[in-house]
Scaffold this motif. Structure first.
Motif, short mmCIF file in Angstrom:
data_model
loop_
_atom_site.label_atom_id
_atom_site.label_comp_id
_atom_site.label_asym_id
_atom_site.label_seq_id
_atom_site.Cartn_x
_atom_site.Cartn_y
_atom_site.Cartn_z
N SER A 66 0.86 -1.18 0.00
CA SER A 66 0.00 0.00 0.00
C SER A 66 0.89 1.23 0.00
O SER A 66 1.71 1.41 0.90
CB SER A 66 -0.91 -0.01 1.24
OG SER A 66 -1.59 1.22 1.37
N ALA A 126 -9.21 -3.65 4.10
CA ALA A 126 -8.24 -2.74 3.49
C ALA A 126 -7.29 -3.45 2.53
O ALA A 126 -6.74 -2.80 1.63
CB ALA A 126 -7.44 -2.02 4.56
N ARG A 127 -7.10 -4.77 2.67
CA ARG A 127 -6.06 -5.41 1.88
C ARG A 127 -6.54 -6.57 1.01
O ARG A 127 -5.79 -7.07 0.17
CB ARG A 127 -4.94 -5.89 2.79
CG ARG A 127 -5.28 -7.08 3.68
CD ARG A 127 -4.19 -7.35 4.70
NE ARG A 127 -2.93 -7.66 4.09
CZ ARG A 127 -2.26 -8.81 4.30
NH1 ARG A 127 -2.76 -9.74 5.08
NH2 ARG A 127 -1.11 -9.01 3.71
N ARG A 163 -9.12 -2.40 -3.94
CA ARG A 163 -8.44 -2.39 -2.66
C ARG A 163 -7.90 -1.00 -2.33
O ARG A 163 -8.00 -0.53 -1.18
CB ARG A 163 -7.30 -3.41 -2.66
CG ARG A 163 -6.53 -3.44 -1.35
CD ARG A 163 -5.53 -4.57 -1.32
NE ARG A 163 -4.36 -4.32 -2.13
CZ ARG A 163 -3.20 -4.95 -1.99
NH1 ARG A 163 -3.08 -5.89 -1.06
NH2 ARG A 163 -2.18 -4.70 -2.76
N ARG A 187 -10.70 1.07 -1.01
CA ARG A 187 -11.08 0.68 0.36
C ARG A 187 -10.05 1.18 1.37
O ARG A 187 -10.40 1.57 2.49
CB ARG A 187 -11.24 -0.83 0.44
CG ARG A 187 -12.53 -1.33 -0.20
CD ARG A 187 -12.69 -2.83 -0.08
NE ARG A 187 -12.12 -3.53 -1.23
CZ ARG A 187 -11.14 -4.40 -1.17
NH1 ARG A 187 -10.56 -4.68 -0.01
NH2 ARG A 187 -10.69 -4.99 -2.25
N GLN A 188 -8.78 1.15 0.99
CA GLN A 188 -7.75 1.64 1.91
C GLN A 188 -7.94 3.11 2.23
O GLN A 188 -7.79 3.54 3.38
CB GLN A 188 -6.37 1.41 1.28
CG GLN A 188 -5.93 -0.04 1.28
CD GLN A 188 -4.69 -0.29 0.44
OE1 GLN A 188 -4.22 0.60 -0.26
NE2 GLN A 188 -4.17 -1.51 0.50
N VAL A 243 -10.76 3.47 4.73
CA VAL A 243 -10.35 3.11 6.09
C VAL A 243 -9.54 4.25 6.71
O VAL A 243 -9.74 4.61 7.87
CB VAL A 243 -9.55 1.79 6.10
CG1 VAL A 243 -8.97 1.53 7.49
CG2 VAL A 243 -10.43 0.63 5.68
#
Length: 482
Positions: free
Chosen positions: A194, A340-341, A351, A354-355, A358
């Motif tokens: 990330s 998150a992953r 992803r 989504r990260q 979060v």
């Protein structure tokens, strides 16, 4: 006749012994209350006046110091945060709390002695003993616990924020590289899967999150650098030379780099590469350990997320063992980590969205109250969570900016298809997109975003916001997109 009670002028006769006991009890309560409100005042009234004067002067000094700190907090929040993160002052404060707790207990015990408990009735004596004991435990316990929390915080600051290299804002912004560290069986070293640059306005805290795909290819390097010499046409090789592999390659070839890069040059080389990609000066990095991230979320009681897409738990090197279902719900640390992953039944770009969601949720939901109530758990998770080169001197600045960012919109731009194709990226276009996104965040662009997206800047495909978190990759308001 002495034991006969008769009405006198509408009142009643009270035995001298009862009146004396009542006065003695009231005197004891008064001395105790005086010691609680102004330590040493009981000794000034009846006792060792030298001790009383010293204690009162110290107490007045403490009140004056408290007033000064209140004034600083009202006029300079960054200044207050700077004091609160100074490890020398924290250690001193912890020792003063310990000494203050011992002194206050001694004064309370002495006030109880001055009340002459043996001259009280049995019930009064028991009440006074219980009250003084409770006050001693409560006041000393709270001060010793505060000293413990201060020592714990000081330890975290000294361990995590140990760098002494200060980097000032560039063009009025701090640019911090946020890395999600991941390692496992079959992996050579730690690969930051990330990668996000948080570009933060130095004055307002207005933040733009720039998402970089882990599989970005042909990554450029500064002209004349070691990596530019090794890879003159960008980071390319036969075996997955992606952006997230730069860290491992550089660490495996540390002998090729100058001594000032250290024995683990990977992060610094990654920062140099991302500067070339984005056109931004990267001030600092923060490497987040995935396991520590999970512990942090558990420490604050979870995080509330609007889950837009059914997301698998597991499936990366192991069978799928469950799902996070769509809808608003409170996620535990483990669930938030997988949300998150996970990329088993979707893709890297989902992803990345989504990260960002979060990150935004954590920023908005963490508040001083939850941090204070869970300080010890947070401190314990932080040592396992974070590796960074942000120095202690700048910690107060970032704490202030974090509070400001809670009241500002957070926008995002991500280098994902169809805007940027990771296998053949146009890095000139990337730098234009980043520049335009920051200009929009600072209000420099006259063009208003359409439907909350950076659609005027980016050619973003139509996304069903209720089902696909990819919307968060290109957004002028992540709160609305998430």
């Amino acid at each position: 006749m002495t034991d006969v009670r008769a009405s006198v002028l509408g009142g009643s006769y009270e035995r001298p012994a009862d009146a004396s006991a009542r006065i003695q009890f009231r005197r004891g309560l008064t001395l105790t209350v005086m010691t609680v409100l102004m330590p040493g005042s009981a000794q000034l009234v009846t006792g060792n006046r030298t001790v009383g004067r010293i204690a009162v002067r110290i107490w007045l000094g403490v009140l004056a110091l408290g007033g000064l700190l209140l004034l600083i907090s009202m006029t300079s929040r960054r200044g207050m945060f700077a004091l609160a993160t100074n490890t020398t002052l924290l250690h001193l404060g912890a020792w003063l709390l310990i000494a203050g707790a011992a002194a206050w207990v001694a004064l309370l015990v002495d006030a109880w002695r001055l009340a002459q408990p043996r001259r009280m009735e049995r019930n009064h004596r028991l009440w006074m003993t219980g009250l003084n004991s409770a006050l001693c435990f409560a006041m000393a316990g709270s001060m010793l616990f505060a000293a413990h929390l201060i020592n714990t915080s000081s330890s975290v600051i000294g361990t995590v924020f140990a760098s002494d290299s200060v980097s000032g804002p560039s063009d009025g912004r701090y640019n911090v590289l946020l890395l999600g560290g991941d390692s496992g069986v079959g992996r050579n070293g730690v690969r930051p899967d990330s990668l996000t640059v948080a570009s933060i306005d130095h004055d307002t805290g207005r933040t733009v999150l720039i998402g970089l795909p882990r599989n970005l290819e042909d990554v450029p390097f500064p002209r004349g650098s070691v990596m530019d010499t090794e890879f003159p046409d960008g980071f390319a090789c036969a075996d997955a030379c992606y952006l997230n592999a730069i860290n491992t390659w550089a660490n495996d070839h540390a002998d090729k780099f100058p001594a000032d890069y250290g024995d683990q040059p990977g992060i610094r080389v990654t920062m140099e590469a991302i500067e070339q990609i984005t056109g931004l000066k990267i001030n600092y990095y923060a490497l987040v350990n995935m396991h520590g991230f999970s512990k942090l979320i558990n420490a604050v009681g979870g995080v509330t997320m609007n889950v837009r897409q059914r997301t698998a738990i597991g499936g990366i090197g192991s069978p799928i063992r469950g799902y996070i279902e769509p809808g608003e719900q409170q996620l535990t640390g483990s669930q938030a980590l997988w949300y998150a992953r996970s990329r088993v039944e979707n893709n890297d770009f989902s992803r990345m969205g989504r990260q960002k969601c979060v990150m935004t949720a954590m920023l908005q939901q963490l508040n001083p109250k939850s941090v204070l109530l869970n300080a010890e758990k947070i401190a314990d998770s932080s040592k396992a969570l974070l590796t960074t080169d942000i120095p202690q001197q700048d910690l107060g600045i970032f704490m202030d900016l974090a509070l400001k960012a809670k009241n500002e919109k957070i926008s995002s731009v991500s280098l994902v298809p169809p805007v940027i194709y990771t296998g053949n990226p146009d890095y000139k276009k990337v730098r234009r997109l980043v520049s335009k996104a920051i200009d929009k965040a600072e209000g420099k662009s006259p063009t208003k975003p359409k439907s909350g997206l950076l659609a005027a800047t980016l050619s973003v495909p139509k996304i069903d916001a209720d089902k696909d978190p990819m919307k968060a990759n290109q957004s002028a308001d992540l709160s609305a997109a998430c």
